[in-house]
Motif scaffolding. Structure first.
Motif, PDB file in Angstrom:
ATOM      1  N   PHE A 168       0.829  -1.201   0.000  1.00 34.57           N
ATOM      2  CA  PHE A 168       0.000   0.000   0.000  1.00 34.57           C
ATOM      3  C   PHE A 168       0.867   1.257   0.000  1.00 34.57           C
ATOM      4  CE2 PHE A 168      -3.344  -2.662   2.397  1.00 34.57           C
ATOM      5  CZ  PHE A 168      -3.883  -3.108   1.208  1.00 34.57           C
ATOM      6  N   ALA A 169       1.955   1.204   0.752  1.00 38.53           N
ATOM      7  CA  ALA A 169       2.868   2.353   0.812  1.00 38.53           C
ATOM      8  C   ALA A 169       3.446   2.642  -0.566  1.00 38.53           C
ATOM      9  CB  ALA A 169       3.990   2.079   1.809  1.00 38.53           C
ATOM     10  N   VAL A 204      -4.356   4.267 -12.240  1.00 40.22           N
ATOM     11  CA  VAL A 204      -4.838   2.902 -11.988  1.00 40.22           C
ATOM     12  C   VAL A 204      -4.164   2.344 -10.734  1.00 40.22           C
ATOM     13  CG1 VAL A 204      -4.821   0.529 -12.840  1.00 40.22           C
ATOM     14  CG2 VAL A 204      -5.425   2.408 -14.383  1.00 40.22           C
ATOM     15  N   ILE A 205      -2.859   2.558 -10.624  1.00 45.18           N
ATOM     16  CA  ILE A 205      -2.111   2.074  -9.465  1.00 45.18           C
ATOM     17  C   ILE A 205      -2.638   2.688  -8.176  1.00 45.18           C
ATOM     18  CG2 ILE A 205       0.149   2.136  -8.314  1.00 45.18           C
ATOM     19  CD1 ILE A 205       1.432   1.925 -11.078  1.00 45.18           C
ATOM     20  N   VAL A 206      -2.816   4.013  -8.180  1.00 48.03           N
ATOM     21  CA  VAL A 206      -3.230   4.682  -6.942  1.00 48.03           C
ATOM     22  C   VAL A 206      -4.680   4.338  -6.592  1.00 48.03           C
ATOM     23  CG1 VAL A 206      -4.114   6.870  -7.887  1.00 48.03           C
ATOM     24  CG2 VAL A 206      -2.960   6.836  -5.673  1.00 48.03           C
ATOM     25  N   THR A 207      -5.525   4.143  -7.590  1.00 45.13           N
ATOM     26  CA  THR A 207      -6.915   3.775  -7.310  1.00 45.13           C
ATOM     27  C   THR A 207      -6.994   2.410  -6.645  1.00 45.13           C
ATOM     28  OG1 THR A 207      -7.733   5.074  -9.178  1.00 45.13           O
ATOM     29  CG2 THR A 207      -9.182   3.358  -8.324  1.00 45.13           C
ATOM     30  N   LEU A 208      -6.260   1.448  -7.195  1.00 48.02           N
ATOM     31  CA  LEU A 208      -6.232   0.107  -6.594  1.00 48.02           C
ATOM     32  C   LEU A 208      -5.646   0.150  -5.188  1.00 48.02           C
ATOM     33  CD1 LEU A 208      -5.064  -2.020  -9.665  1.00 48.02           C
ATOM     34  CD2 LEU A 208      -7.369  -1.862  -8.697  1.00 48.02           C
ATOM     35  N   VAL A 211      -8.264   1.750  -2.755  1.00 45.76           N
ATOM     36  CA  VAL A 211      -9.336   0.805  -2.464  1.00 45.76           C
ATOM     37  C   VAL A 211      -8.833  -0.291  -1.531  1.00 45.76           C
ATOM     38  CG1 VAL A 211     -10.865  -0.939  -3.448  1.00 45.76           C
ATOM     39  CG2 VAL A 211     -10.591   1.268  -4.601  1.00 45.76           C
ATOM     40  N   GLY A 212      -7.631  -0.808  -1.822  1.00 48.17           N
ATOM     41  CA  GLY A 212      -7.056  -1.839  -0.965  1.00 48.17           C
ATOM     42  C   GLY A 212      -6.808  -1.336   0.445  1.00 48.17           C
ATOM     43  N   PHE A 213      -6.294  -0.117   0.561  1.00 50.41           N
ATOM     44  CA  PHE A 213      -6.036   0.491   1.864  1.00 50.41           C
ATOM     45  C   PHE A 213      -7.328   0.653   2.655  1.00 50.41           C
ATOM     46  CE2 PHE A 213      -5.737   4.554   4.262  1.00 50.41           C
ATOM     47  CZ  PHE A 213      -4.794   4.172   5.211  1.00 50.41           C
ATOM     48  N   ALA A 214      -8.376   1.163   1.998  1.00 46.28           N
ATOM     49  CA  ALA A 214      -9.655   1.374   2.671  1.00 46.28           C
ATOM     50  C   ALA A 214     -10.256   0.050   3.137  1.00 46.28           C
ATOM     51  CB  ALA A 214     -10.621   2.094   1.734  1.00 46.28           C
ATOM     52  N   LEU A 215     -10.231  -0.955   2.278  1.00 47.81           N
ATOM     53  CA  LEU A 215     -10.796  -2.254   2.635  1.00 47.81           C
ATOM     54  C   LEU A 215      -9.977  -2.944   3.723  1.00 47.81           C
ATOM     55  CD1 LEU A 215     -11.850  -3.631  -0.874  1.00 47.81           C
ATOM     56  CD2 LEU A 215     -13.306  -2.644   0.908  1.00 47.81           C
ATOM     57  N   TRP A 216      -8.658  -2.738   3.723  1.00 52.45           N
ATOM     58  CA  TRP A 216      -7.809  -3.324   4.769  1.00 52.45           C
ATOM     59  C   TRP A 216      -8.173  -2.721   6.134  1.00 52.45           C
ATOM     60  CZ3 TRP A 216      -4.227  -7.194   3.850  1.00 52.45           C
ATOM     61  CH2 TRP A 216      -3.424  -7.563   4.932  1.00 52.45           C
ATOM     62  N   LEU A 217      -8.379  -1.409   6.154  1.00 54.61           N
ATOM     63  CA  LEU A 217      -8.795  -0.769   7.399  1.00 54.61           C
ATOM     64  C   LEU A 217     -10.164  -1.278   7.836  1.00 54.61           C
ATOM     65  CD1 LEU A 217      -7.812   2.991   6.871  1.00 54.61           C
ATOM     66  CD2 LEU A 217      -6.555   1.249   8.139  1.00 54.61           C
TER      67      LEU A 217
END
Length: 231
Positions: A168-169, A204-208, A211-217
Motif C-alpha cells: 500500500f505504501a 490505476v495504481i493509486v486507485t487500486l 481501495v485496498g487500503f480502505a478495505l484493509w482498514l
C-alpha cells in the motif's frame, strides 16, 4: 461516541475504513457517473441536460456534499491514527486533504450557476456556461494537486508502520504522481501523448492502492497507533 476515544483501537480503524469506502462510492457517483450523463462539449446541450435530468444533477451535488462531510472526518481520523508514527507528516497530510475539500466546496458554486441558467433563474449565456464548465473542470485539476500530496505523505506514513502491508505504501507513493501528472497534462501539456498514458497507468495504481487500503482498514482493522513506528 466512545469509538472516537482511542485511535489505537480496531473499531476506530474500522470506522475510518468505512468512511474511506463511502467516499469512494459517493465520489464515483458524483465525479464519474453524473457528469458522464449530463456534461457535453456543447454548452446549450449541457444546460438542457441539466434541466431534463434535474434529479440526477441534484443527486450529484448531494453526493458531493456527502463526500466533503465524510472527508473532514476521515482526514481527522487518519491524522489521529498516524500521528504516533510521525506527527509532522500526519498533520501535513491532513492539511493537504482539507485543502482538497476546500477546492471541492468552491466548485459547487459553479454548479449552482449552471443550475440557475438551466432553470431560467439566470439568463442563459453560452459563453458564461462554457466558462463555468471550464472553471469546474479546472477545480478538479487543482484539488488533485492537494490530494496527490496527501497520498504521497500517506504512503510515507504507511511505509513507517508495521501494521499495514508495504504494498500500500508503494502504491500510494508512486500512484500519487498520477494526480500530479493528470493536472500537469490538463493545464500545460494536453498534447503530450506519453504523459497522457503515464498518468493513466499511475492513476490505476493509486486507485487500486486506495481501495485496498480502505478495505484493509475496514476488514482487518489494524491497530496502527498501538504499534512502534519505524524510523
Amino acid at each position: 461516541m466512545s469509538v472516537f476515544n482511542d485511535p489505537t483501537q480496531r473499531s476506530f480503524s474500522r470506522l475510518t475504513g468505512a468512511g474511506y469506502t463511502a467516499i469512494a462510492i459517493f465520489g464515483a457517483f458524483a465525479i464519474g457517473y453524473v457528469p458522464s450523463q449530463i456534461i457535453t462539449d456543447d454548452p446549450t446541450t449541457t444546460l438542457a441536460a441539466i434541466n431534463d435530468k434535474r434529479g440526477l444533477f441534484n443527486a450529484g451535488i448531494g453526493a458531493d456534499g456527502m463526500v466533503m462531510m465524510i472527508e473532514v472526518m476521515v482526514s481527522t481520523m487518519l491524522y489521529q491514527m498516524f500521528r504516533r508514527v510521525n506527527e509532522t507528516l500526519a498533520f501535513a497530510a491532513m492539511l493537504a486533504r482539507f485543502g482538497m475539500v476546500t477546492v471541492m466546496a468552491a466548485m459547487l458554486m459553479f454548479q449552482a450557476g449552471l443550475s440557475g441558467m438551466a432553470s431560467g433563474t439566470i439568463p442563459a449565456d453560452s459563453a458564461l456556461t462554457e466558462l463555468l464548465l471550464h472553471m469546474h473542470h479546472s477545480g478538479v485539476w487543482v484539488w488533485q494537486i492537494f490530494f496527490g500530496l496527501h497520498l504521497l505523505l500517506l504512503g510515507q506514513l504507511v511505509c513507517r508502520t508495521e501494521a499495514l502491508p508495504k504494498i500500500f505504501a508503494y502504491g500510494l507513493t508512486i500512484g500519487a504522481f498520477g494526480y500530479f501528472a493528470d493536472s500537469l497534462y490538463a493545464f500545460a501539456f494536453p498534447n503530450a501523448d506519453l504523459l497522457g498514458w503515464v498518468r493513466v497507468g499511475l492513476l490505476v495504481i493509486v486507485t487500486l492502492s486506495e481501495v485496498g487500503f480502505a478495505l484493509w482498514l475496514l476488514i482487518r482493522a489494524p491497530r496502527i497507533g498501538a504499534t512502534t513506528p519505524t524510523v
